[in-house]
Design a protein around this motif. Sequence first.
Motif, PDB file in Angstrom:
ATOM      1  N   SER A 157       0.842  -1.191   0.000  1.00  0.00           N
ATOM      2  CA  SER A 157       0.000   0.000   0.000  1.00  0.00           C
ATOM      3  C   SER A 157       0.875   1.238   0.000  1.00  0.00           C
ATOM      4  CB  SER A 157      -0.949   0.007   1.198  1.00  0.00           C
ATOM      5  OG  SER A 157      -0.355  -0.567   2.319  1.00  0.00           O
ATOM      6  N   VAL A 159       0.929   5.668  -0.221  1.00  0.00           N
ATOM      7  CA  VAL A 159       0.235   6.946  -0.126  1.00  0.00           C
ATOM      8  C   VAL A 159       1.155   7.996  -0.715  1.00  0.00           C
ATOM      9  CG1 VAL A 159      -0.689   8.706   1.392  1.00  0.00           C
ATOM     10  CG2 VAL A 159      -1.092   6.334   1.910  1.00  0.00           C
ATOM     11  N   LEU A 171       4.184   0.823   2.137  1.00  0.00           N
ATOM     12  CA  LEU A 171       4.210  -0.251   3.126  1.00  0.00           C
ATOM     13  C   LEU A 171       4.050  -1.579   2.385  1.00  0.00           C
ATOM     14  CD1 LEU A 171       3.917  -1.047   6.274  1.00  0.00           C
ATOM     15  CD2 LEU A 171       1.509  -1.242   5.704  1.00  0.00           C
ATOM     16  N   LEU A 186       6.679  -7.101   7.551  1.00  0.00           N
ATOM     17  CA  LEU A 186       6.340  -5.830   6.909  1.00  0.00           C
ATOM     18  C   LEU A 186       7.555  -4.912   6.866  1.00  0.00           C
ATOM     19  CD1 LEU A 186       5.816  -3.225   9.101  1.00  0.00           C
ATOM     20  CD2 LEU A 186       3.951  -4.728   9.714  1.00  0.00           C
TER      21      LEU A 186
ATOM     22  N   THR B  96       1.762  10.735  12.797  1.00  0.00           N
ATOM     23  CA  THR B  96       1.891  11.680  11.692  1.00  0.00           C
ATOM     24  C   THR B  96       1.698  11.012  10.343  1.00  0.00           C
ATOM     25  OG1 THR B  96       4.259  11.291  11.666  1.00  0.00           O
ATOM     26  CG2 THR B  96       3.471  13.139  12.973  1.00  0.00           C
ATOM     27  N   LYS B  97       1.488   9.701  10.348  1.00  0.00           N
ATOM     28  CA  LYS B  97       1.418   8.990   9.069  1.00  0.00           C
ATOM     29  C   LYS B  97      -0.035   8.709   8.701  1.00  0.00           C
ATOM     30  CE  LYS B  97       5.786   8.920   9.100  1.00  0.00           C
ATOM     31  NZ  LYS B  97       6.129  10.334   9.033  1.00  0.00           N
ATOM     32  N   PRO B  98      -0.325   8.652   7.431  1.00  0.00           N
ATOM     33  CA  PRO B  98      -1.681   8.279   7.028  1.00  0.00           C
ATOM     34  C   PRO B  98      -1.974   6.828   7.384  1.00  0.00           C
ATOM     35  CG  PRO B  98      -0.244   8.382   5.120  1.00  0.00           C
ATOM     36  CD  PRO B  98       0.550   8.900   6.271  1.00  0.00           C
ATOM     37  N   PHE B 100      -3.671   4.669   5.933  1.00  0.00           N
ATOM     38  CA  PHE B 100      -3.773   3.699   4.839  1.00  0.00           C
ATOM     39  C   PHE B 100      -2.484   2.893   4.692  1.00  0.00           C
ATOM     40  CE2 PHE B 100      -3.683   2.458   0.337  1.00  0.00           C
ATOM     41  CZ  PHE B 100      -4.893   1.812   0.260  1.00  0.00           C
ATOM     42  N   ALA B 101      -1.360   3.540   4.837  1.00  0.00           N
ATOM     43  CA  ALA B 101      -0.090   2.840   4.672  1.00  0.00           C
ATOM     44  C   ALA B 101       0.621   2.684   6.010  1.00  0.00           C
ATOM     45  CB  ALA B 101       0.802   3.591   3.692  1.00  0.00           C
ATOM     46  N   SER B 102      -0.163   2.600   7.052  1.00  0.00           N
ATOM     47  CA  SER B 102       0.464   2.437   8.359  1.00  0.00           C
ATOM     48  C   SER B 102       0.515   0.951   8.714  1.00  0.00           C
ATOM     49  CB  SER B 102      -0.343   3.219   9.398  1.00  0.00           C
ATOM     50  OG  SER B 102      -0.580   2.434  10.524  1.00  0.00           O
ATOM     51  N   PRO B 103       1.520   0.536   9.436  1.00  0.00           N
ATOM     52  CA  PRO B 103       1.601  -0.877   9.822  1.00  0.00           C
ATOM     53  C   PRO B 103       0.470  -1.296  10.755  1.00  0.00           C
ATOM     54  CG  PRO B 103       3.679   0.269  10.203  1.00  0.00           C
ATOM     55  CD  PRO B 103       2.676   1.308   9.902  1.00  0.00           C
ATOM     56  N   GLN B 104      -0.191  -0.354  11.361  1.00  0.00           N
ATOM     57  CA  GLN B 104      -1.306  -0.599  12.284  1.00  0.00           C
ATOM     58  C   GLN B 104      -0.962  -1.668  13.327  1.00  0.00           C
ATOM     59  OE1 GLN B 104      -4.361  -1.238   9.337  1.00  0.00           O
ATOM     60  NE2 GLN B 104      -5.150   0.807   9.693  1.00  0.00           N
TER      61      GLN B 104
END
Lengths: 398, 565
Positions: A157, A159, A171, A186, B96-98, B100-104
Motif C-alpha cells: 500500500s 500513499v 508499506l 512488513l 503523523t502517518k496516514p 492507509f499505509a500504516s503498519p497498524q
Amino acid sequence: MLGFMDYVQQAFYEASHWNHDNSYGALTATAKALLDFETPPGLRLNLSSLSSPNFATSYTVGSVGVVDGSLSYLYSSLPLKTESKSSDIDLYHVIRGYRHAQDLRRPDEPWWWEIWHEGKRIDRRDTLLYGRLFLPRSSLEALYLRRISPTRQLKVSCVSDSSLVNGGTILALLQNDYGKYSTEYLYSTDSALFGFRGLYNFGLDPRKAAKLSTSSTAAENIAIEPTYGRFSAGAELYYGILNKSGGMSTGIRFTTLPQHTGFPYTMTLTVNPLMGNLSTSYAVKAGRSLALCSRFDFNVYSYESDLQMGLELWRRQQPTGTVDWAAKMIRADWKKPSLRADEDISGVLKARVDQNWNIGILWEGRIKELLFTLGASFDLRKRDKIVKGVGVELQYSS
Amino acid sequence: MAFNFNWSPLIADTSRARDMLTTALNKSPKPPIIVDDIIVTELNLGSVPPELEILEIGDLAEDKFRGIFKMAYTGDAFLTLKTRVQANPLNTYLSTKPSFASPQPLAASSGLTIPLQITLSDFRLSGFVILVFCKTKGLTLVFRNDPLESLKVSSTFDSIPFVRDYLQKEIEGQLRVLFMDDLPAILHRLSLRLWSPEYTEMDDERVLNTNKDATVPIDPLASPAQDPVDAFGNPIDESELSSLSLDSPTETHASFSQKNLLRLATLKESQRTLSLFTPSLRDTVFRAWAGGIDRPESAAGTPQLTSSTLSRHHSSLATNSSAHSVSDNSDTGTSSSRPSFIGRSSSYHGLSGSRPRAHPPRQRKKRVVDLRKNKEDGTESVSTEASTPAPSVAGSFEPPSSIPEEKEGELTTPPRSPNKAVRFHSRQVSIDDLDTPKTEERQRHDRAESTNAAINASNALHNALLSDLESKMPLHRHARNAHSTSTLPLLRNYSLEKLSHAKPVPPYAESSSSSSGGILEQAWMMKMANEIARKVREEKMGEAGSDGFWLPSEDVDGPPPAYAA
C-alpha cells in the motif's frame, strides 16, 4: 460501516480463500468494532458501483468545512460474485460488530490452484489493484494485493501526498497463513521500519485434523472431543532503522466457537512490556441482537488507566400483525425462498462511553435503497461544547 | 549622552510575560512527542542585567528610536517549563502517518505519557541586537546573529545520559529559533500593551467601524503610503468617495481634554532633551502611526482622524520651526474647540501638497514656508494660499481622501517628475489667464508675506467660524470631495486661487464638469452649483463681510483636465 471498496476487498479475500481474521492484527477485532468505531464527520455521500465482476468504482463527496471528495477504482483479476446493490447487501457484511470466530479452515493445497492447458500451466495469481484520489488535497492511495500461493499474500500500500515527508510512503506486507499459525513481515519506507507479527492458535491443527478425519473410521471420529473455544497467542515486533527505535507487544485471546452452547464471548489481553501497557477486553454476545464489550487499559509505569464500555444493539422489525396468523400456519420445514440473514434488521445502534465521559453514538442501517450511518460524539465534561461532532454518511451502490 | 536602563521593574512581575510565553509556545503546532500544553511555570529574569554596548544610533526622536547594540549576558535568569511527552517512539511516529499505509500495530504503539519538567538556566548570550522603538509599532528587537552561546538544561531525565544529551541538543535548537523568531514577536506584543493601551482600544474601534461599513472606505490617514497614487491624479471611485464623505461627519464628535493638552505640552518639552521617556498620550496618533501599513484601511473613526491631524500639526511644528509663518498649534488647539480644529487642519492639508496653513476670514491670505519641498526651484519656495472669501469654501476643500497628500514622505521628498508633468498640464487646462504658474506663485508669495503676520492672531476665530459653516453645509462639502479626487492637489490650489480672483462660482461646477460627460448633466450641475454657491456667498458675505476681490472666480469651470476623464 465498511466503505464499498472495503466491502469489495472483503469479497476478494473470501473468493480467494484468505482468512483475514487469522492474524495478530485482528486479535482484538471485536473490541475495536464495538469500542473504536468512528463517527462520520459532517455530511458524506457515496456513490459506488460494481459495474462488472472485475471492476468497481466509487465516488465520494463530503463536506467537512470545504467540499472535498475522492474517486476510487478497483480492479480484481478474480471475478467477484458478491451482492453489490445497496438494497441487497447483507448488513452483517458491512457492519462490523461482534466477530464470531469460525473454525479454522485448512489451507488449499497448492496443486488445487494449478490449471493445465495443453501441457502448460496457465493459471494466474489473483491480483487486486485499487487506487483512490482525494480532491482537492491531491492525495493518492494505491493498493496492490496478490495471492502468491494458497498460504501467502502480498500487500503493498502506498500513499502519495505532498504534505508527507519524502512525498509519500510505501508499506509492503507479506502475510503467511497456515491455519495453525500465521506470520506477517512488513517493511515501511518511513524511517525504514521492519516489522514482524505472528499468531499461534492452540488446539488441533486444521491440516492434521482434516487428514485425521479422512483416514480414521467413524468410531474414532466420535472419540475426538469437539472444541468449544480457541486459545491464541501472538506477538509483534518493530524496529525502525533510521530512528533507531522499536516497539513490541504480545497478546493472548480466548474466544468461543460456534459449537459452544452458552453465549459467545471473547477475552483478550495485550501487553506492551516496553511501555508497561496492559489492556484487557471482554466482549459478550448477550443475545441474538445485543453485544456488550468493556476494555480496561492500565500503564504500570505512569499509573494511567482508562475504562471503556460499549454496546451493539441490532434492531429488528416486528412482524406485522396482519400476516401473523399466516406465518404461524407455514410448515416448519418450508423454507421461505427470499429470506436473507438480515431480512428483518432495520438497523444497528452502537454506543460507547469512557471514563472521561466521552460518548459516541452510531446508528447504521438501510432506508429504501440507501445505506446510512448517523453518528454523533459528545464530551460531557465540556459544559460549553458538549456536542463534538455530528455526521451523516449515505451510500448508494449498484 | 547616556541612557538609563532600568532592569528592576522587569524582574518584578513576570506573570504577564510568562503567560505570553506560554501562549507563544503553544501556538505553533507542537511536535507529536509533546502531548500536552507547554506551561511556563517559572520565569525569572535574574538580578544581573545584560551588558549593552551602543554601537550605532540610527534614529532618535521622541517617539522613535533605532539603534544597534552589542549585548552580552551572563546573568542568573532561569526558566522552568512543564509539559507531558509521549515516550513511545512508535506512537509519535505513527501519529503523523496516514492510516492507509500504516503498519497498524496492535498494541506496540500504545502510549506512555511522562510528565516532564525542564529548567533552563545559566544562559550565556552574546550578540548584536538591533532595537527599533516606535511609539505606534512598539518595540522591535532583532538579533543579527545567533545570540545563544550556551545554556544549562536540567530535566526530569537527568539520570539518563542519552536522554539528557538529546534534550540539551533539542532545546538549544529550539531556543535559537525562539531568540531569532519568537522573542521579537513576544516583545513586540508586550511593548504594544505596555506603551500604547490606546492601540488596542483603537483596534477595537476600527474593527467596529469595519463591521459597520459594507464598503470598505480608504482611510487616507491610515495609508498615506498610497498617496502618490492620488498625487498623480488617479481618480478614486465615486462609491469610495461617498463612503468617505459619509464618514467625515464623525470627526465632529471628538473632544479635547485638558489632560491630553498637558501631556502634549510635556511631549513637546521632552523633545528638547534626549530623554527616552515620552508621556503616553491618549487619543493620539503619531506620524509613525499613520504610516502603518498594517492598520485597516477603513478606519474612519473619530479619534484616529483627529489625533493624526493633531500629530501632523505637531510634526510640522517640529520640522518647520524655523519658518516664521508657522503658528503655534498647541495654542490654537487650546483656544479653539476640537471639532473646528479638526476641520481646519484637515482642510488645509487637503488643499495642496505644499501644506497651506490656516486662513482666517478676515485675513484672507496665508502662506507656508517649506524649506524642503521645492528642490527643483533651488530656492526656498513659498506657496501661498490665497484664501477664499469664507472659510466654508476652504472647509469644502477638505475631503478626507486628499488628506494623505500631506503625509510625511511628501514633506521630505520633492514631487516626482510625473507628478510635475501632470501639474503643468492641469495648469494649462484650468488656468488660462496666467502666463506662467511660477510667476503667479511668486506674486502671490509676495502678497502673502505681507499679510502673514496677522494670521496667527485670527486663527482661533477662524476655526470657530469654519466649524460652524462646515456643519451647515454637508452637501457642499460632498461635492467638493468629488471634485478634489479628480483633480490634482496643485490644480485645486490654483483653481482656488483663481476663485479668489474673480466672480464667485461654485466649486462644484468644476467637479461636475470633470466627472460627468453629458452636456445636459453638466448644465444641470452648473445650475445647481451656481445656486448653492450663491447661497454660500451670501452667507459668507454676511459673516465675513469682506471684499470681492478674493471671491471665487467663474473661470475655474473650464474643460476638465484630460487625465481625469
